[in-house]
Design a protein around this motif. Sequence first.
Motif, PDB file in Angstrom:
ATOM      1  N   ILE A  79       0.833  -1.197   0.000  1.00 30.40           N
ATOM      2  CA  ILE A  79       0.000   0.000   0.000  1.00 30.40           C
ATOM      3  C   ILE A  79       0.862   1.238   0.000  1.00 30.40           C
ATOM      4  O   ILE A  79       0.642   2.209  -0.745  1.00 30.40           O
ATOM      5  CB  ILE A  79      -0.964  -0.011   1.191  1.00 30.40           C
ATOM      6  CG1 ILE A  79      -1.990  -1.103   0.951  1.00 30.40           C
ATOM      7  CG2 ILE A  79      -1.639   1.337   1.384  1.00 30.40           C
ATOM      8  CD1 ILE A  79      -2.813  -1.413   2.176  1.00 30.40           C
ATOM      9  N   TRP A  80       1.872   1.131   0.963  1.00 25.97           N
ATOM     10  CA  TRP A  80       2.812   2.258   1.079  1.00 25.97           C
ATOM     11  C   TRP A  80       3.413   2.577  -0.256  1.00 25.97           C
ATOM     12  O   TRP A  80       3.375   3.727  -0.756  1.00 25.97           O
ATOM     13  CB  TRP A  80       3.893   1.894   2.095  1.00 25.97           C
ATOM     14  CG  TRP A  80       4.935   2.926   2.326  1.00 25.97           C
ATOM     15  CD1 TRP A  80       5.946   3.256   1.502  1.00 25.97           C
ATOM     16  CD2 TRP A  80       5.009   3.815   3.403  1.00 25.97           C
ATOM     17  NE1 TRP A  80       6.674   4.283   1.990  1.00 25.97           N
ATOM     18  CE2 TRP A  80       6.110   4.653   3.202  1.00 25.97           C
ATOM     19  CE3 TRP A  80       4.239   4.025   4.572  1.00 25.97           C
ATOM     20  CZ2 TRP A  80       6.471   5.643   4.107  1.00 25.97           C
ATOM     21  CZ3 TRP A  80       4.658   5.010   5.445  1.00 25.97           C
ATOM     22  CH2 TRP A  80       5.741   5.809   5.214  1.00 25.97           C
ATOM     23  N   VAL A  81       3.917   1.542  -0.902  1.00 25.67           N
ATOM     24  CA  VAL A  81       4.604   1.769  -2.170  1.00 25.67           C
ATOM     25  C   VAL A  81       3.627   2.351  -3.187  1.00 25.67           C
ATOM     26  O   VAL A  81       3.938   3.307  -3.914  1.00 25.67           O
ATOM     27  CB  VAL A  81       5.199   0.437  -2.664  1.00 25.67           C
ATOM     28  CG1 VAL A  81       5.679   0.561  -4.107  1.00 25.67           C
ATOM     29  CG2 VAL A  81       6.355   0.031  -1.771  1.00 25.67           C
ATOM     30  N   MET A  82       2.433   1.695  -3.176  1.00 23.60           N
ATOM     31  CA  MET A  82       1.441   2.179  -4.127  1.00 23.60           C
ATOM     32  C   MET A  82       1.147   3.654  -3.915  1.00 23.60           C
ATOM     33  O   MET A  82       1.224   4.479  -4.835  1.00 23.60           O
ATOM     34  CB  MET A  82       0.164   1.348  -3.961  1.00 23.60           C
ATOM     35  CG  MET A  82      -0.845   1.571  -5.039  1.00 23.60           C
ATOM     36  SD  MET A  82      -2.359   0.698  -4.589  1.00 23.60           S
ATOM     37  CE  MET A  82      -2.965   1.760  -3.284  1.00 23.60           C
ATOM     38  N   ASN A  83       0.839   3.961  -2.629  1.00 27.66           N
ATOM     39  CA  ASN A  83       0.534   5.342  -2.294  1.00 27.66           C
ATOM     40  C   ASN A  83       1.672   6.245  -2.633  1.00 27.66           C
ATOM     41  O   ASN A  83       1.484   7.356  -3.170  1.00 27.66           O
ATOM     42  CB  ASN A  83       0.192   5.468  -0.800  1.00 27.66           C
ATOM     43  CG  ASN A  83      -1.187   4.876  -0.511  1.00 27.66           C
ATOM     44  OD1 ASN A  83      -2.026   4.789  -1.430  1.00 27.66           O
ATOM     45  ND2 ASN A  83      -1.424   4.534   0.721  1.00 27.66           N
ATOM     46  N   GLU A  84       2.826   5.754  -2.273  1.00 24.52           N
ATOM     47  CA  GLU A  84       4.020   6.560  -2.512  1.00 24.52           C
ATOM     48  C   GLU A  84       4.129   6.848  -4.003  1.00 24.52           C
ATOM     49  O   GLU A  84       4.385   7.984  -4.422  1.00 24.52           O
ATOM     50  CB  GLU A  84       5.249   5.802  -2.011  1.00 24.52           C
ATOM     51  CG  GLU A  84       6.366   6.704  -1.591  1.00 24.52           C
ATOM     52  CD  GLU A  84       7.505   5.912  -1.028  1.00 24.52           C
ATOM     53  OE1 GLU A  84       8.167   6.351  -0.067  1.00 24.52           O
ATOM     54  OE2 GLU A  84       7.774   4.782  -1.557  1.00 24.52           O
TER      55      GLU A  84
ATOM     56  N   THR B 252      -1.765   1.911  13.586  1.00 25.20           N
ATOM     57  CA  THR B 252      -1.838   3.043  12.659  1.00 25.20           C
ATOM     58  C   THR B 252      -1.632   2.679  11.217  1.00 25.20           C
ATOM     59  O   THR B 252      -1.915   3.474  10.325  1.00 25.20           O
ATOM     60  CB  THR B 252      -0.788   4.101  13.039  1.00 25.20           C
ATOM     61  OG1 THR B 252       0.471   3.419  13.128  1.00 25.20           O
ATOM     62  CG2 THR B 252      -1.137   4.769  14.342  1.00 25.20           C
ATOM     63  N   VAL B 253      -1.114   1.465  10.962  1.00 21.83           N
ATOM     64  CA  VAL B 253      -0.757   1.137   9.585  1.00 21.83           C
ATOM     65  C   VAL B 253      -1.940   1.334   8.648  1.00 21.83           C
ATOM     66  O   VAL B 253      -1.825   1.932   7.594  1.00 21.83           O
ATOM     67  CB  VAL B 253      -0.229  -0.297   9.491  1.00 21.83           C
ATOM     68  CG1 VAL B 253      -0.196  -0.763   8.057  1.00 21.83           C
ATOM     69  CG2 VAL B 253       1.167  -0.401  10.071  1.00 21.83           C
ATOM     70  N   THR B 254      -3.060   0.849   9.045  1.00 25.99           N
ATOM     71  CA  THR B 254      -4.222   0.895   8.159  1.00 25.99           C
ATOM     72  C   THR B 254      -4.686   2.333   7.920  1.00 25.99           C
ATOM     73  O   THR B 254      -5.193   2.665   6.844  1.00 25.99           O
ATOM     74  CB  THR B 254      -5.377   0.101   8.766  1.00 25.99           C
ATOM     75  OG1 THR B 254      -5.521   0.485  10.125  1.00 25.99           O
ATOM     76  CG2 THR B 254      -5.072  -1.408   8.706  1.00 25.99           C
ATOM     77  N   GLU B 255      -4.477   3.127   8.960  1.00 27.93           N
ATOM     78  CA  GLU B 255      -4.987   4.486   8.833  1.00 27.93           C
ATOM     79  C   GLU B 255      -4.047   5.400   8.043  1.00 27.93           C
ATOM     80  O   GLU B 255      -4.346   6.565   7.808  1.00 27.93           O
ATOM     81  CB  GLU B 255      -5.195   5.073  10.232  1.00 27.93           C
ATOM     82  CG  GLU B 255      -6.238   4.324  11.006  1.00 27.93           C
ATOM     83  CD  GLU B 255      -6.201   4.694  12.478  1.00 27.93           C
ATOM     84  OE1 GLU B 255      -6.957   4.067  13.245  1.00 27.93           O
ATOM     85  OE2 GLU B 255      -5.426   5.604  12.851  1.00 27.93           O
ATOM     86  N   GLU B 256      -2.886   4.799   7.716  1.00 31.29           N
ATOM     87  CA  GLU B 256      -1.844   5.662   7.153  1.00 31.29           C
ATOM     88  C   GLU B 256      -2.280   6.373   5.865  1.00 31.29           C
ATOM     89  O   GLU B 256      -2.009   7.560   5.669  1.00 31.29           O
ATOM     90  CB  GLU B 256      -0.557   4.856   6.915  1.00 31.29           C
ATOM     91  CG  GLU B 256       0.654   5.673   7.182  1.00 31.29           C
ATOM     92  CD  GLU B 256       1.687   4.899   7.945  1.00 31.29           C
ATOM     93  OE1 GLU B 256       2.858   5.054   7.639  1.00 31.29           O
ATOM     94  OE2 GLU B 256       1.308   4.128   8.867  1.00 31.29           O
ATOM     95  N   GLY B 257      -2.915   5.594   5.054  1.00 32.26           N
ATOM     96  CA  GLY B 257      -3.366   6.185   3.787  1.00 32.26           C
ATOM     97  C   GLY B 257      -4.229   7.436   4.020  1.00 32.26           C
ATOM     98  O   GLY B 257      -4.001   8.507   3.442  1.00 32.26           O
TER      99      GLY B 257
END
Lengths: 485, 764
Positions: free
Chosen positions: B389-394, B588-593
């Motif tokens: 997700i992180w990468v995607m978002n990033e 918090t991981v899920t809320e990061e987006g």
Amino acid sequence: MAEPPLTEHNGTDQNDDEKGSIKSQNSQKGKKIPSPVPSAKDDAAADARNMRRIIAEDPDWSLATVPLLSELCVTHIVDEFQDHPKLDELLPKYKTKVLEKISTDIPLPVVAHLVSDEGYWKRRCKARWDICDVSKYGGSWKRMFFERHLENIVGHFVPESTDPAEVEALLPLAAPYIKKLNIKQLLPPVKEEQMRPLEDMSDAGSDSGDNQPSIDHFEFSQIIEKLPHIEEFHVTYGVRDCGMNFEWNLFQFTNRDCLLLSKCIKKCNTLKVFKLHRSKVDDDKVRVLISHILDHPSLEELDLEHNMIGDHGARAIGKLLNNHSKLKKLNLSNNKIRANGAGAIGYALTKNSTLKYINLRLNRLGDEGGQAVARALLKNSTLEEIDMGSNDMTEPTAAVLSQVVVQNTTLKKINLSCNRLGPDGGKQLQEGMEENNTIVEMDLRLTEAGQESEYCINQILKKNQERERELRLEKEKKEKEEKNI
Amino acid sequence: MSSHEEEEETGPSVDSTDPEERIAARRIRITKRIEAAKREAMGEDPNAKKKEDKEEQSKSRKQIEESRQRLTKLKADGTELVTNVKVAGDSREAQRRTEEEENHRQRTEKLEAEAKAGAERFEEITKKWESANNKDVPQDLHDLLMQQKALCDAMIDEKNKLITDFQMELKSKDDQYVKDLKKQAEDIDLMIERMEEQVKNLTRSYREELNQIEKAFEAERNELLDNNGVKWGQTMQGRRDKEVDFMKSREKRVDDYEQQIQHLRTQDAEEYNMVKIKLETDVQILEQQLQQMRATYQLNQEKLEYNFQVLKKRDEENTITKSQQKRKITRLQDVLNNLKVKLAKQEKQYREDNQALADDYKRITEQFKELQKKSKHFQATDTRKFYDIWVMNEEQAKQLVNDVLEQDRIIHEHQLGLPWNVPDVTFLENVGPLTSTGKKTVSAQQVLEEVMSSTKGSVGNGEDESELGEEEAEAGEDGLPKLSMKTIKQVLELLCDESGFLVESKLNKLLQPLEKDERSLMKLDAIFGALGIETEEDIHKLAGYFIKYKLIPAKGTDKHEDGEPSILEATIAGEGSVSGVGDGTIGTVTEEGEQKEAHEGEGEFEDQDVDAEVAQVTGEDEEVASVQSSVKSVADSLIHPNDVLKALREFVDDHHSQSKDKGKFQTFKIISGEERDDSQDEEYWRKYGSVLTTQNEKVWTALVTGLDKYSDVLNQRTKLISETDALRQQNAELRMLLHQYINSKVNNELEIPPTRVLNLEFQQ
């Protein structure tokens, strides 16, 4: 008559029987016992005074005069023994009484088998001969009687004139008891002159030694075969007490005699001792004899002393010794054996393992023969006794003998008397003896062996004797113990 | 007679009836024999010994032995004497034989000689007879005959002479024979005489010896008797004496005893009297007592009777109560049984329950394990998802940022005609979730090098210090106490000097040619390898030990008290923050987006937040600096080199235990999720938002309005254009239709085809 009372004799019967017995008594003993005795005895019970009076009146009266019936019977049996011998049926005490009383003249057929009591035979012997040495007959008087009786008969048997039935009649009686026969003389048959007997003979007879044919003597085959127990047989072909009636042919041992005797000996398997001495046995006869007794199953002692055996005969004897016999004793003294014969005997001795005694006294062995015999002794290990006296031996024999003395350990007695051994021989023997401890006797008389040597040897001998005695005692003790065990 | 036997008989006898004794006797005998054999073997003469024994033996035996010897000698002598005759005879006979032989030889010679002579003469005579035949003269013949006769006579005479000689010889032989006979008779007589004498002698001597032996025995017996008599007398005398003595002593004793008895009697009588009196008084007293006792007994009896009655009653009561109790007991027994049954039931039930619970427990644990597995799995997937997700978002954000930047650039360059400054977009280089590890774990090696280089490049290097300061500050966030470079350097030098043993000797050799600093660097490297120090953290810990070691012995001073708790507190706080962060991340991981979007949206607020954070950090910085200063002051007094080993040891022990603890904790850590620091995420994401400055935004808003207007115009234009287009299209369609019509066959059939008309129109 006295049979029932004898066996059932009781005191109660006495009175009843006495009357009957008195009659016989009277008949035997005469009028010694006065008749009033029975009445007196009867009265004695009734009236004492009677008895007393009788005693006073009759000085001959005696209480013990009347013998018991049993005794009377015994005497009767004794008297009638010859015709009606009764012995075994009797009770022992009567038997002894009978045996004490029966006559010594009762014919032999009656008593020979019936009587075995020594006492009787002793009486009989003593009655017949003055000198009786029962120890020579194994302590048996009966045997002595029969043996001497038979000897006597045979000794006086004259062939062709005496009835042989006499001998034959005796044989079945005597045969079971005879063990030894000592025939001291054998008479030649009476020939030519009808009345030759003893007195008529003169010097002329001495010349006529050539009438030899058939002067054969008694044939022993007829008796020896019938004696199942005989063990010892001595015979001399010669006449005793011929005195001035001497004649050469009285002392002739013929070839036929020799042959018959030899055969006879051969057949007799029980014989242990055979003695043929003073019979002019020469070489040929000895050879005949020896050829017959080779391998005899029982013969242990052979005695041929005072004969004329020479070297050839000695050779025959040597053959006999060389494992053809069981001889333990051999006597050849006073013959004519010389060196050759001695050599043969010596050789036989080296092979022999039974002989314990040999006698060569009064022969002519000489040094050669003596050495041969002595060398044989070096190898032999059974011989215990040897007699080589008067054999014309000298120093060389002594040298060999000294070796023998050192090496041989079985020899016990040795006789060297009358040989000129000389002082050197004596010395040698002494040296040999110093290493020996078995010899107990050594006769060195008249050998000129020197006093010193003789003395020393005697000392050694004494020592050996002592030792032997102790050994013997030990042995006896051991045997005793074994018996005890 | 034998001495041996008698010798034997002294001991146990072989003939004894007692078997034991026999055996003993045999044994003795055997031993004796063996001894004798031995003696013989040894070369001794047993006889000698025995003779000695004999000498020791009694007279009688000696006498016997002597007698025996004498008798044997006598016997031997006698026998010799007797046999002497025989031997002499033999000798004579032998002599005679040799002589006879000689004579015989001579005789034969003589005879032969004679025979020869005779034969010669006979020959002579016979010859003469022949000559006589020749003679014719009677006288001659007569003479010759006479001669012959004389010759014959002579021969005959000779023969006769010989014969007479032989006869003489014979006669002499006869005489000799008679003489010999006589001699032999004499010899025999002599022999008999000698024998008789011998017998006589022997009997006599035997008798004598017997007498002597008897005498000896008698003497011995007498001696023995005497001896025994004397002994007997002595012993008897002794006995008599003893008896007399005994009698005397007995009398004396009797007297004594009598006296004693008398004495005792009087004494006892007195005593008896006294005792009697005493006993009588006693009896009286006892009688009195008896009376008393009787009275009391009476009393007691009554009392007891009463008691007995009472007790009887009680007994009855008791029996009643007993029965009651019994009934109660039975009842209670029943109850008890019931309860027992119940208990059993209960127990059973509980057991079953327990079983069930155990099963449950098992199941639950299994479930729990399963859950753990799942959680692990989910965690992994979460992290992956998070990463993705992180990468995607990033990527999206990057794209957006790039777009924005491009837009900005285009706006600036194309729209505004202004030169475009590229803003800071370094963060765009980041790919994936943020990780602070690279910063945290500075390897010990690096630290070393840094430290060493810092020393090289003099102390006054400001940048370095500031960097260090930053580092320390960062480290301070982790909670570990940061020591000053100097201190660490000192510590390291100390370590380098003191723990050379941890360095391999080979290495030392290799290091020889290098420079000092480099050498120490290598050495330290090796030492750290040996001690298991890998990170900077470890170095600091080690340094802490070094200081601690100094501190601990000097505990009590205020300074140290302050220093230590501060370190400890820092560590605790660090740990707390770490764990807090860990917990936070998962949540918090899920809320990061969303947060990111929020970041973008709320850039201004975040700026403020950042400022506040910076302020906080600086504050912390200050705190840390204060700690540092305190530590620095501590570092001045490091531990004594001698304590280095101790410190090292302790460090190694603790270090290892810690590493172990870590291993233990790891499972938990996995469960509790990845330790992740999301504090920077916000900032990070905010950076995306803050790519465009407010000014730019303002520009952009202005532009938007401008452009909106512009777009309206354009929109109108487009509307118009589209109208024209539609018209155009109508046109085209109409043309098409026209064309169609023209080209249709109908046209041909027509006189004037529309196409031609059209063409004409075009041509026009």
